[in-house]
Design a protein around this motif. Structure first.
Motif, PDB file in Angstrom:
ATOM      1  N   LEU A  25       0.911  -1.271   0.093  1.00 39.29           N
ATOM      2  CA  LEU A  25       0.120  -0.104   0.020  1.00 39.29           C
ATOM      3  C   LEU A  25       0.923   1.006  -0.052  1.00 39.29           C
ATOM      4  O   LEU A  25       1.900   1.254   0.704  1.00 39.29           O
ATOM      5  N   ALA A  26       0.529   2.352  -0.676  1.00 39.32           N
ATOM      6  CA  ALA A  26       1.380   3.512  -0.822  1.00 39.32           C
ATOM      7  C   ALA A  26       1.187   4.169   0.446  1.00 39.32           C
ATOM      8  O   ALA A  26       0.051   4.434   0.888  1.00 39.32           O
ATOM      9  N   PRO A  50      -1.565   2.900   5.815  1.00 35.32           N
ATOM     10  CA  PRO A  50      -1.186   3.713   4.767  1.00 35.32           C
ATOM     11  C   PRO A  50      -2.011   3.256   3.413  1.00 35.32           C
ATOM     12  O   PRO A  50      -2.248   1.912   3.416  1.00 35.32           O
ATOM     13  N   GLY A  51      -2.232   4.194   2.609  1.00 39.60           N
ATOM     14  CA  GLY A  51      -3.099   3.943   1.206  1.00 39.60           C
ATOM     15  C   GLY A  51      -4.317   3.719   1.153  1.00 39.60           C
ATOM     16  O   GLY A  51      -4.953   3.305   0.300  1.00 39.60           O
ATOM     17  N   ILE A  52      -5.094   3.599   2.408  1.00 40.22           N
ATOM     18  CA  ILE A  52      -6.322   3.624   2.600  1.00 40.22           C
ATOM     19  C   ILE A  52      -7.036   4.644   3.132  1.00 40.22           C
ATOM     20  O   ILE A  52      -6.991   4.989   4.342  1.00 40.22           O
ATOM     21  N   THR A  53      -8.094   5.189   2.736  1.00 39.54           N
ATOM     22  CA  THR A  53      -8.748   6.255   3.135  1.00 39.54           C
ATOM     23  C   THR A  53     -10.189   5.707   3.152  1.00 39.54           C
ATOM     24  O   THR A  53     -10.864   5.298   2.063  1.00 39.54           O
ATOM     25  N   VAL A  54     -11.016   6.141   4.147  1.00 40.48           N
ATOM     26  CA  VAL A  54     -12.537   5.917   4.115  1.00 40.48           C
ATOM     27  C   VAL A  54     -13.281   7.248   4.340  1.00 40.48           C
ATOM     28  O   VAL A  54     -12.966   7.456   5.427  1.00 40.48           O
ATOM     29  N   SER A  55     -14.165   7.496   3.583  1.00 37.20           N
ATOM     30  CA  SER A  55     -14.720   8.751   3.867  1.00 37.20           C
ATOM     31  C   SER A  55     -16.046   8.479   4.074  1.00 37.20           C
ATOM     32  O   SER A  55     -16.673   7.647   3.776  1.00 37.20           O
ATOM     33  N   ALA A  56     -16.614   9.381   5.064  1.00 32.66           N
ATOM     34  CA  ALA A  56     -17.843   9.129   5.685  1.00 32.66           C
ATOM     35  C   ALA A  56     -18.891   9.062   4.774  1.00 32.66           C
ATOM     36  O   ALA A  56     -18.880   9.861   3.756  1.00 32.66           O
ATOM     37  N   PRO A  57     -20.323   8.552   4.768  1.00 34.59           N
ATOM     38  CA  PRO A  57     -21.079   8.429   3.794  1.00 34.59           C
ATOM     39  C   PRO A  57     -21.855   9.927   3.537  1.00 34.59           C
ATOM     40  O   PRO A  57     -21.820  10.501   4.742  1.00 34.59           O
ATOM     41  N   ARG A  58     -22.069  10.165   2.469  1.00 33.88           N
ATOM     42  CA  ARG A  58     -22.857  11.306   2.231  1.00 33.88           C
ATOM     43  C   ARG A  58     -23.831  11.035   1.326  1.00 33.88           C
ATOM     44  O   ARG A  58     -23.923  10.398   0.540  1.00 33.88           O
ATOM     45  N   GLY A  59     -24.992  11.692   1.876  1.00 35.45           N
ATOM     46  CA  GLY A  59     -26.163  11.592   0.982  1.00 35.45           C
ATOM     47  C   GLY A  59     -27.096  12.713   0.870  1.00 35.45           C
ATOM     48  O   GLY A  59     -26.550  13.806   1.620  1.00 35.45           O
ATOM     49  N   ASP A  60     -27.718  13.126   0.015  1.00 40.12           N
ATOM     50  CA  ASP A  60     -28.382  14.376  -0.164  1.00 40.12           C
ATOM     51  C   ASP A  60     -29.702  14.387   0.406  1.00 40.12           C
ATOM     52  O   ASP A  60     -30.735  13.211  -0.099  1.00 40.12           O
ATOM     53  N   SER A  61     -30.104  14.975   1.518  1.00 38.14           N
ATOM     54  CA  SER A  61     -31.391  14.902   2.126  1.00 38.14           C
ATOM     55  C   SER A  61     -32.499  15.373   1.280  1.00 38.14           C
ATOM     56  O   SER A  61     -33.505  15.139   1.509  1.00 38.14           O
ATOM     57  N   ARG A  62     -32.073  16.297   0.095  1.00 39.09           N
ATOM     58  CA  ARG A  62     -33.156  16.687  -0.843  1.00 39.09           C
ATOM     59  C   ARG A  62     -33.856  15.689  -1.781  1.00 39.09           C
ATOM     60  O   ARG A  62     -34.664  15.980  -2.362  1.00 39.09           O
ATOM     61  N   THR A  63     -32.809  14.872  -1.976  1.00 37.14           N
ATOM     62  CA  THR A  63     -33.339  13.773  -3.086  1.00 37.14           C
ATOM     63  C   THR A  63     -33.360  12.333  -2.315  1.00 37.14           C
ATOM     64  O   THR A  63     -33.041  12.148  -1.319  1.00 37.14           O
ATOM     65  N   GLU A  72     -11.024   4.798  -0.724  1.00 35.30           N
ATOM     66  CA  GLU A  72      -9.903   5.008  -1.802  1.00 35.30           C
ATOM     67  C   GLU A  72      -8.720   4.188  -1.198  1.00 35.30           C
ATOM     68  O   GLU A  72      -8.289   4.172  -0.046  1.00 35.30           O
ATOM     69  N   ILE A  73      -7.961   3.392  -2.245  1.00 33.14           N
ATOM     70  CA  ILE A  73      -7.040   2.524  -1.968  1.00 33.14           C
ATOM     71  C   ILE A  73      -5.794   3.081  -3.124  1.00 33.14           C
ATOM     72  O   ILE A  73      -6.004   3.172  -4.333  1.00 33.14           O
ATOM     73  N   ARG A  74      -4.635   3.510  -2.462  1.00 33.22           N
ATOM     74  CA  ARG A  74      -3.434   3.756  -3.256  1.00 33.22           C
ATOM     75  C   ARG A  74      -2.583   2.613  -2.935  1.00 33.22           C
ATOM     76  O   ARG A  74      -2.032   2.289  -1.815  1.00 33.22           O
ATOM     77  N   LEU A  75      -2.118   2.130  -4.210  1.00 27.62           N
ATOM     78  CA  LEU A  75      -1.115   0.973  -3.957  1.00 27.62           C
ATOM     79  C   LEU A  75       0.002   1.003  -4.998  1.00 27.62           C
ATOM     80  O   LEU A  75      -0.029   1.730  -5.972  1.00 27.62           O
ATOM     81  N   ILE A  76       0.928   0.187  -4.634  1.00 24.86           N
ATOM     82  CA  ILE A  76       2.369   0.027  -5.394  1.00 24.86           C
ATOM     83  C   ILE A  76       2.094  -1.353  -6.305  1.00 24.86           C
ATOM     84  O   ILE A  76       1.899  -2.242  -5.330  1.00 24.86           O
ATOM     85  N   CYS A  77       2.200  -1.422  -7.468  1.00 22.88           N
ATOM     86  CA  CYS A  77       2.107  -2.757  -8.226  1.00 22.88           C
ATOM     87  C   CYS A  77       3.325  -3.415  -8.342  1.00 22.88           C
ATOM     88  O   CYS A  77       4.333  -2.880  -8.457  1.00 22.88           O
ATOM     89  N   ARG A  78       3.388  -4.894  -8.565  1.00 22.59           N
ATOM     90  CA  ARG A  78       4.597  -5.466  -8.963  1.00 22.59           C
ATOM     91  C   ARG A  78       4.590  -5.407 -10.463  1.00 22.59           C
ATOM     92  O   ARG A  78       3.691  -5.123 -11.207  1.00 22.59           O
ATOM     93  N   VAL A 111      -9.616   2.787  -6.809  1.00 24.71           N
ATOM     94  CA  VAL A 111      -8.351   2.199  -6.637  1.00 24.71           C
ATOM     95  C   VAL A 111      -7.220   2.991  -7.673  1.00 24.71           C
ATOM     96  O   VAL A 111      -7.670   2.997  -8.843  1.00 24.71           O
ATOM     97  N   THR A 112      -6.218   3.358  -6.968  1.00 25.63           N
ATOM     98  CA  THR A 112      -5.278   4.336  -7.809  1.00 25.63           C
ATOM     99  C   THR A 112      -3.930   3.435  -7.530  1.00 25.63           C
ATOM    100  O   THR A 112      -3.367   3.038  -6.446  1.00 25.63           O
ATOM    101  N   VAL A 113      -3.275   3.189  -8.691  1.00 24.83           N
ATOM    102  CA  VAL A 113      -1.843   2.762  -8.516  1.00 24.83           C
ATOM    103  C   VAL A 113      -0.918   4.000  -8.814  1.00 24.83           C
ATOM    104  O   VAL A 113      -1.055   4.859  -9.723  1.00 24.83           O
ATOM    105  N   THR A 114       0.128   3.977  -7.692  1.00 24.83           N
ATOM    106  CA  THR A 114       0.852   5.341  -7.585  1.00 24.83           C
ATOM    107  C   THR A 114       2.245   4.794  -8.019  1.00 24.83           C
ATOM    108  O   THR A 114       3.111   5.751  -8.156  1.00 24.83           O
ATOM    109  N   GLY A 115       2.537   3.551  -8.333  1.00 24.93           N
ATOM    110  CA  GLY A 115       3.742   3.397  -8.664  1.00 24.93           C
ATOM    111  C   GLY A 115       3.880   1.645  -9.061  1.00 24.93           C
ATOM    112  O   GLY A 115       2.853   0.866  -8.835  1.00 24.93           O
ATOM    113  N   VAL A 116       5.109   1.518  -9.707  1.00 23.81           N
ATOM    114  CA  VAL A 116       5.324   0.096 -10.052  1.00 23.81           C
ATOM    115  C   VAL A 116       6.743  -0.348  -9.549  1.00 23.81           C
ATOM    116  O   VAL A 116       7.764   0.423 -10.081  1.00 23.81           O
ATOM    117  N   THR A 117       6.674  -1.493  -8.801  1.00 17.12           N
ATOM    118  CA  THR A 117       8.378  -1.912  -8.526  1.00 17.12           C
ATOM    119  C   THR A 117       8.567  -3.408  -8.865  1.00 17.12           C
ATOM    120  O   THR A 117       7.524  -4.046  -9.084  1.00 17.12           O
TER     121      THR A 117
END
Length: 117
Positions: A25-26, A50-63, A72-78, A111-117
């Motif tokens: 994980l990045a 590292p590399g993982i972000t969880v954002s609170a749920p958001r809803g629109d109360s008007r709809t 969100e997951i950020r990682l480095i690939c092989r 999922v976002t790849v931020t690099g390759v190793t």
């Protein structure tokens, strides 16, 4: 961060690390700064995934749009695997885990790849 959020981060980190093609994980900016200065005021309890972000749920109360939690997951690939295949596999593994562990909740997975190793 609540105990359940800590648990979710740990579970997701384990799921992602088990996917073939994931090197690691990045590290985020907070982790990089913390590494430079061990007594950094940026360090927070439970913020060691590292590399993982969880954002609170958001809803629109008007709809009728349902609340959606963003993962969100950020990682480095092989280098011996295609980044696209790894990204798809990570997304599928995380989606399977979340729908099994948290039925009825909706998640948006990025999922976002931020690099390759």
């Amino acid at each position: 961060m609540s105990a359940s959020a800590d648990t979710m981060h740990s579970e997701l980190a384990h799921v992602v690390r088990e996917v073939p093609g994931v090197a690691f994980l990045a590290p985020g900016l907070r982790s990089r700064l913390r590494a430079l200065r061990a007594t950094s005021p940026l360090a927070r309890p439970g913020d060691d995934t590292p590399g993982i972000t969880v954002s609170a749920p958001r809803g629109d109360s008007r709809t009728t749009v349902a609340a959606v939690t963003t993962v969100e997951i950020r990682l480095i690939c092989r280098s011996d695997r295609r980044a696209l295949d790894t990204t798809r596999a990570v997304r599928e593994a995380v989606d399977h885990h979340l729908t099994t562990r948290y039925p009825g909740d909706e998640f948006r997975i990025i999922v976002t790849v931020t690099g390759v190793t």
